[in-house]
Scaffold this active site. Structure first.
Site, PDB file in Angstrom:
ATOM      1  N   PRO A 233       0.825  -1.209   0.000  1.00  0.00           N
ATOM      2  CA  PRO A 233       0.000   0.000   0.000  1.00  0.00           C
ATOM      3  C   PRO A 233       0.865   1.267   0.000  1.00  0.00           C
ATOM      4  CG  PRO A 233      -0.811  -1.582   1.617  1.00  0.00           C
ATOM      5  CD  PRO A 233       0.490  -2.119   1.116  1.00  0.00           C
TER       6      PRO A 233
ATOM      7  N   TYR B 104      -4.382   3.724   2.090  1.00  0.00           N
ATOM      8  CA  TYR B 104      -5.211   3.544   3.283  1.00  0.00           C
ATOM      9  C   TYR B 104      -6.678   3.826   2.974  1.00  0.00           C
ATOM     10  CZ  TYR B 104      -4.280   8.647   4.161  1.00  0.00           C
ATOM     11  OH  TYR B 104      -4.143  10.015   4.078  1.00  0.00           O
TER      12      TYR B 104
ATOM     13  N   TYR C 277      -4.905  -3.600   9.522  1.00  0.00           N
ATOM     14  CA  TYR C 277      -3.777  -2.666   9.461  1.00  0.00           C
ATOM     15  C   TYR C 277      -3.354  -2.251  10.865  1.00  0.00           C
ATOM     16  CZ  TYR C 277      -1.322   1.539   7.605  1.00  0.00           C
ATOM     17  OH  TYR C 277      -0.411   2.513   7.271  1.00  0.00           O
TER      18      TYR C 277
ATOM     19  N   TYR D 170      -1.443   3.573  13.863  1.00  0.00           N
ATOM     20  CA  TYR D 170      -2.898   3.670  13.723  1.00  0.00           C
ATOM     21  C   TYR D 170      -3.595   2.825  14.800  1.00  0.00           C
ATOM     22  CZ  TYR D 170      -2.018   6.178   9.373  1.00  0.00           C
ATOM     23  OH  TYR D 170      -1.604   7.105   8.452  1.00  0.00           O
TER      24      TYR D 170
ATOM     25  N   ARG E 155      -0.863  -6.020   8.305  1.00  0.00           N
ATOM     26  CA  ARG E 155       0.291  -5.113   8.197  1.00  0.00           C
ATOM     27  C   ARG E 155       0.682  -4.735   9.615  1.00  0.00           C
ATOM     28  NH1 ARG E 155       1.486   0.259   4.486  1.00  0.00           N
ATOM     29  NH2 ARG E 155       3.259  -0.826   3.591  1.00  0.00           N
TER      30      ARG E 155
ATOM     31  N   ALA F   6       6.898   0.062  -2.676  1.00  0.00           N
ATOM     32  CA  ALA F   6       6.013   1.194  -2.941  1.00  0.00           C
ATOM     33  C   ALA F   6       6.762   2.134  -3.889  1.00  0.00           C
ATOM     34  CB  ALA F   6       5.626   1.884  -1.642  1.00  0.00           C
TER      35      ALA F   6
ATOM     36  N   CYS G 173      14.257   4.084  -8.523  1.00  0.00           N
ATOM     37  CA  CYS G 173      13.907   5.094  -7.525  1.00  0.00           C
ATOM     38  C   CYS G 173      15.187   5.703  -6.965  1.00  0.00           C
ATOM     39  CB  CYS G 173      13.122   4.393  -6.412  1.00  0.00           C
ATOM     40  SG  CYS G 173      12.902   5.377  -4.937  1.00  0.00           S
TER      41      CYS G 173
ATOM     42  N   CYS H 196       6.640  12.191  -8.981  1.00  0.00           N
ATOM     43  CA  CYS H 196       7.883  11.436  -8.766  1.00  0.00           C
ATOM     44  C   CYS H 196       8.991  12.088  -9.582  1.00  0.00           C
ATOM     45  CB  CYS H 196       7.662   9.988  -9.229  1.00  0.00           C
ATOM     46  SG  CYS H 196       9.162   9.000  -9.396  1.00  0.00           S
TER      47      CYS H 196
ATOM     48  N   ASP I 132      14.052  24.506 -15.279  1.00  0.00           N
ATOM     49  CA  ASP I 132      14.477  25.626 -14.440  1.00  0.00           C
ATOM     50  C   ASP I 132      14.662  26.901 -15.243  1.00  0.00           C
ATOM     51  OD1 ASP I 132      14.480  24.059 -12.176  1.00  0.00           O
ATOM     52  OD2 ASP I 132      16.568  23.448 -12.416  1.00  0.00           O
TER      53      ASP I 132
HETATM   54  P1  ADP Z   1      17.159  21.789 -15.569  1.00  0.00           P
HETATM   55  O1  ADP Z   1      16.969  21.370 -14.145  1.00  0.00           O
HETATM   56  O2  ADP Z   1      16.081  22.701 -16.027  1.00  0.00           O
HETATM   57  O3  ADP Z   1      17.374  20.638 -16.474  1.00  0.00           O
HETATM   58  P2  ADP Z   1      20.031  22.355 -15.239  1.00  0.00           P
HETATM   59  O4  ADP Z   1      20.581  23.572 -14.580  1.00  0.00           O
HETATM   60  O5  ADP Z   1      20.173  21.062 -14.538  1.00  0.00           O
HETATM   61  O6  ADP Z   1      18.501  22.685 -15.597  1.00  0.00           O
HETATM   62  O7  ADP Z   1      20.687  22.133 -16.645  1.00  0.00           O
HETATM   63  C1  ADP Z   1      20.882  23.185 -17.547  1.00  0.00           C
HETATM   64  C2  ADP Z   1      22.003  22.774 -18.465  1.00  0.00           C
HETATM   65  O8  ADP Z   1      22.014  23.685 -19.572  1.00  0.00           O
HETATM   66  C3  ADP Z   1      23.392  22.864 -17.831  1.00  0.00           C
HETATM   67  O9  ADP Z   1      24.044  21.614 -17.937  1.00  0.00           O
HETATM   68  C4  ADP Z   1      24.107  23.942 -18.645  1.00  0.00           C
HETATM   69  O10 ADP Z   1      25.482  23.652 -18.830  1.00  0.00           O
HETATM   70  C5  ADP Z   1      23.360  23.919 -19.968  1.00  0.00           C
HETATM   71  N1  ADP Z   1      23.420  25.192 -20.736  1.00  0.00           N
HETATM   72  C6  ADP Z   1      23.141  26.424 -20.267  1.00  0.00           C
HETATM   73  N2  ADP Z   1      23.284  27.342 -21.255  1.00  0.00           N
HETATM   74  C7  ADP Z   1      23.670  26.655 -22.374  1.00  0.00           C
HETATM   75  C8  ADP Z   1      23.971  27.028 -23.724  1.00  0.00           C
HETATM   76  N3  ADP Z   1      23.912  28.293 -24.110  1.00  0.00           N
HETATM   77  N4  ADP Z   1      24.321  26.055 -24.609  1.00  0.00           N
HETATM   78  C9  ADP Z   1      24.361  24.754 -24.217  1.00  0.00           C
HETATM   79  N5  ADP Z   1      24.083  24.365 -22.962  1.00  0.00           N
HETATM   80  C10 ADP Z   1      23.752  25.290 -22.038  1.00  0.00           C
HETATM   81 FE1  SF4 Z   2      11.589   7.281  -5.664  1.00  0.00          FE
HETATM   82 FE2  SF4 Z   2      11.799   9.919  -5.512  1.00  0.00          FE
HETATM   83 FE3  SF4 Z   2      10.132   8.786  -7.263  1.00  0.00          FE
HETATM   84 FE4  SF4 Z   2       9.571   8.699  -4.687  1.00  0.00          FE
HETATM   85  S1  SF4 Z   2       9.731  10.522  -5.955  1.00  0.00           S
HETATM   86  S2  SF4 Z   2       9.432   7.031  -6.117  1.00  0.00           S
HETATM   87  S3  SF4 Z   2      11.571   8.477  -3.801  1.00  0.00           S
HETATM   88  S4  SF4 Z   2      12.345   8.652  -7.257  1.00  0.00           S
END
Ligand code: ADP
Ligand code: SF4
Length: 716
Positions: free
Chosen positions: A29, A61, A170, A175, A223, A320, A344, A362, A646
């Site tokens: 579960p 649950y 359970y 619980y 469980r 899980a 995981c 995940c 990002d």
């Molecule tokens: P995300 O979590 O969004 O994937 P990261 O910061 O882990 O972002 O990865 C961004 C990647 O992009 C880095 O590895 C960085 O080196 C690469 N990067 C940033 N600018 C450039 C660019 N102008 N040309 C090629 N790669 C780049």
């Molecule tokens: Fe595993 Fe993280 Fe995915 Fe949870 S979120 S299943 S801990 S990889």
């Protein structure tokens, strides 16, 4: 392809009372954040697990009565016939692939909140509520105990009617039945309290009566937490945990064993536990019973799994999180594709979903929780919708996942990464103490990308706008990531603070780049996830005197959502890291940081050799800005330009992976197709206007109907 003979043992059927599991893969579960409010999402998710080869698939649950209500968290319920109808869809979805469906019947006792139902909390003895809230639980009298036993029986009968094959008693995770077992919470003086024999009475009755109610056709599983990790005051695997198993050894059809006390102990993150870490607590159980045993331990390696069976630790491979990260883990082993398992990483982002009352998510598996609402299948993607060629810039988690999923769809993809190695932030963050397994996010994708003939990868290729446009692709995806702020703006400080740039004031980027650090080190964390605490630990391990300061009253506050906060703070304190809590940074210059108390404003000063600012992050969008400007000048034959991960909005690794995956799924869909379905109540046809008083169903007729349905012929 065929299963490696070494792993064949994992595919043996196992008898559980009156039913037989087709193999040894047992999805124990786990919460989904969906519960009774999202029955279609839940059914789709469990169906995918069965399709992926889990021989037993369990629900989360499932409350047996309104006095056990965990709102607003995603719990299931089997209170009435509507619940039976909804849960039948889950059982059907599991059966469609030949797996057994298990339901975890649950009563939380004092460890619930009843916010929705407003029923008083129940407990063996009067005690404050386990969740911090006003009030507490009342001691159950004889009538309450008899009612509770009846609720369990009635819920078991409903479970059978919904189609479940395995019904749980359970007694874990603090619980109600466990509260009866533990001396900490059971202070009764009647036949349900005192000696262990008495404290076990309720669980024994539950098992016997559940078997009586449904045992002819359904297996009855227990469980049990055999160690609550409270030392000698609680149940321990050398003490009463062992005695309970001895007393009840042959009574249930299956033992599902774990350690508890709290969920955080059971589903410990990889930062604080290794694969199989529960073995030392649960390993004794099989020696005391002939009934099958299942336990968990974040198992992802088939060799470790085989070891568990051969060494007689358990009969099943309970999982899980590994089943969330890769619902097709069993099938991949069966087909000899164990290298393709998406392992995981133990980050516990999945735990945060239930803790925040949202559908499961995940880091490794962007499709979990999306099976119904977006129609995403973990192993299937649509073929490409056009001959468009795509350039992905950036090889972090967002770019890797995007390129991989586009490649799986058959698109021609170029992936350019500025650095010589791929992985982006994951490669850096996996070097922090305890986070090595996070590198699996990168490694799995690189492994799978190696099988995509239509994806070309170019490390060591920092692209500018001119480079990008000269490639003549149809779509450009920017996954260029983010960088840490230097101005002190974080979750609780909106305005830049008085920070005078200096070589002694660093960000996490500088630490990863190897900029030298001199002590004493002050880590200022106004981000509140793992980075501040993990960097403090890293610098402490390197031998520096370290203090971590934060505007909040605890360190790494958001790790409460991943059930890690207690362990983070414990580790920092035990490793001699100073804590400066409830302090907001106001200024930093010439080796002195000035803080204001979050509550009183009182100012404190601290000297530092190095100040590390873990505050906000800023999207790296210089390339996006340059491309937008160049496209505006050129005006024709421009590629589409999209930011993901990002670089669009700094967030978790899980969000970056999801963002890359979503782009690849949606590249050829019309705008608007991205809106996920929602499960929401609709007014049935003929509903009266909102201000008309609805007739209340006759309570007597309602209970008569319910009683009749419980004893209806053919309900077995
Ligand atoms: P995300 O979590 O969004 O994937 P990261 O910061 O882990 O972002 O990865 C961004 C990647 O992009 C880095 O590895 C960085 O080196 C690469 N990067 C940033 N600018 C450039 C660019 N102008 N040309 C090629 N790669 C780049
Ligand atoms: Fe595993 Fe993280 Fe995915 Fe949870 S979120 S299943 S801990 S990889």
């Amino acid at each position: 392809m065929h299963c490696n003979p070494r792993y064949e043992i994992l595919f043996e059927p196992v008898r559980i009372g009156p039913v037989t599991a087709p193999n040894r893969f047992y999805q124990t579960p786990h919460a989904t954040g969906m519960g009774h409010q999202k029955p279609q999402s839940g059914a789709a998710l469990r169906g995918i697990k069965a399709e992926g080869g889990w021989g037993v698939v369990s629900t989360e649950y499932c409350s047996i009565h309104p006095s056990s209500d965990d709102s607003p968290f995603g719990f299931l319920s089997l209170w009435d016939e509507d619940d039976v109808r909804d849960l039948a869809r889950t059982a059907d979805a599991i059966h469609a692939h030949g797996s057994l469906a298990a339901v975890e019947l649950w009563h939380g006792g004092a460890h619930t909140n009843n916010r929705l139902t407003r029923e008083p909390l129940l407990a063996p003895s009067a005690q404050p509520a386990k969740f911090v809230q006003p009030g507490g639980a009342r001691a159950m009298d004889r009538q309450d105990i008899s009612d509770f036993r009846r609720w369990q029986r009635e819920a078991a009968i409903r479970a059978r009617r919904a189609g479940f094959d395995i019904v749980y008693c359970y007694a874990g995770h603090d619980y109600l039945p466990f509260q009866f077992l533990s001396r900490r919470t059971n202070r009764r003086t009647d036949e349900y309290g005192g000696a262990l024999q008495n404290r076990v009475r309720l669980l024994r009755e539950m098992i016997e009566e559940t078997k009586e109610a449904v045992g002819e056709t359904c297996a009855v599983a227990v469980r049990l937490a055999v160690d609550e990790l409270h030392g000698p005051h609680g149940i321990t695997s050398e003490g009463e945990g062992r005695e309970i198993i001895e007393m009840l050894a042959e009574l249930p059809d299956l033992w599902d064993i774990n350690v508890a006390g709290s969920l955080g102990n059971d589903s410990k993150s990889s930062r604080f536990s290794a694969e199989g870490f529960q073995e030392k607590y649960v390993g004794f159980v099989k020696g005391l019973t002939t009934k099958p045993v299942v336990s968990v331990g974040r198992f992802t390696s088939p060799d470790t799994m085989v070891g568990q069976i051969r060494r007689g630790i358990q009969d099943f491979i309970g999982a899980a999180r590994p089943s969330i990260a890769d619902p097709f883990l069993p099938k991949k082993i069966f087909e000899g594709r164990e290298d393709d398992i998406r392992e995981c990483i133990g980050c516990n982002i999945c735990r945060s979903a239930n803790n925040e009352s949202v559908p499961l998510r995940c880091t490794q598996n962007p499709t979990i929780g999306e099976e119904w609402r977006r129609g995403w299948h973990p192993e299937q993607v649509d073929n490409k919708g056009s001959e468009a060629r795509v350039l992905v810039v950036g090889g972090g988690p967002a770019g890797l996942e995007c390129a991989l999923t586009l490649g799986r769809r058959g698109y021609g993809v170029m992936l350019a990464e500025a650095g010589n190695a791929l992985g982006g932030r994951v490669s850096r963050e996996a070097t922090l103490p305890g986070l090595a397994s996070w590198a699996r996010v990168r490694d799995h994708r690189l492994h799978m990308l190696g099988k995509q003939p239509s994806v070309e990868i170019y490390p060591g290729s920092r692209l500018d706008a001119e480079d990008v446009l000269s490639l003549g692709v149809h779509h450009v995806v920017l996954a260029t990531g983010s960088f840490w702020r230097r101005d002190g703006v974080g979750a609780s400080v909106e305005m830049p603070v008085g920070i005078k740039a200096s070589p002694s004031i660093l960000t996490p980027d500088d630490i990863f780049a190897g900029v030298p650090v001199t002590g004493p080190v002050l880590v200022y964390d106004d981000e509140h996830y793992f980075m501040g605490g993990a960097l403090a630990e890293k610098l402490r391990v390197a031998g520096h005197a370290v203090t971590i300061a934060t505007p909040l009253p605890v360190v790494s506050s958001w790790t409460q959502m991943t059930d890690e906060q207690f362990f983070v703070q414990k580790r920092l304190m035990e490793s001699g890291i100073g804590l400066l809590l409830s302090q907001s940074l106001m200024s930093a210059a010439n080796g002195v940081a000035e803080f204001a108390c979050t509550y009183t404003g009182r100012v404190t000063r601290r000297d530092f050799g190095t100040l590390v600012l873990v505050t906000g992050r800023i999207a790296e969008q210089a390339l996006f800005d340059a491309l937008s400007a160049a496209s505006a000048r050129k005006r024709e034959n421009n590629p589409s330009i999209t930011r993901i991960g990002d670089c669009l909005a700094p967030s978790s690794i899980a969000d970056a992976v999801h963002s890359g995956h979503k782009y690849a799924r949606h590249i050829d869909l019309p705008a608007g197709a991205a809106i996920p379905l929602r499960e929401r109540p609709v007014f049935p046809t003929g509903t009266k206007p909102w201000n008309a008083v609805q007739p209340v169903a006759d309570p007597a007729a309602r209970s008569a109907k319910s009683a009749a349905s419980l004893s209806a012929p053919g309900s077995s």
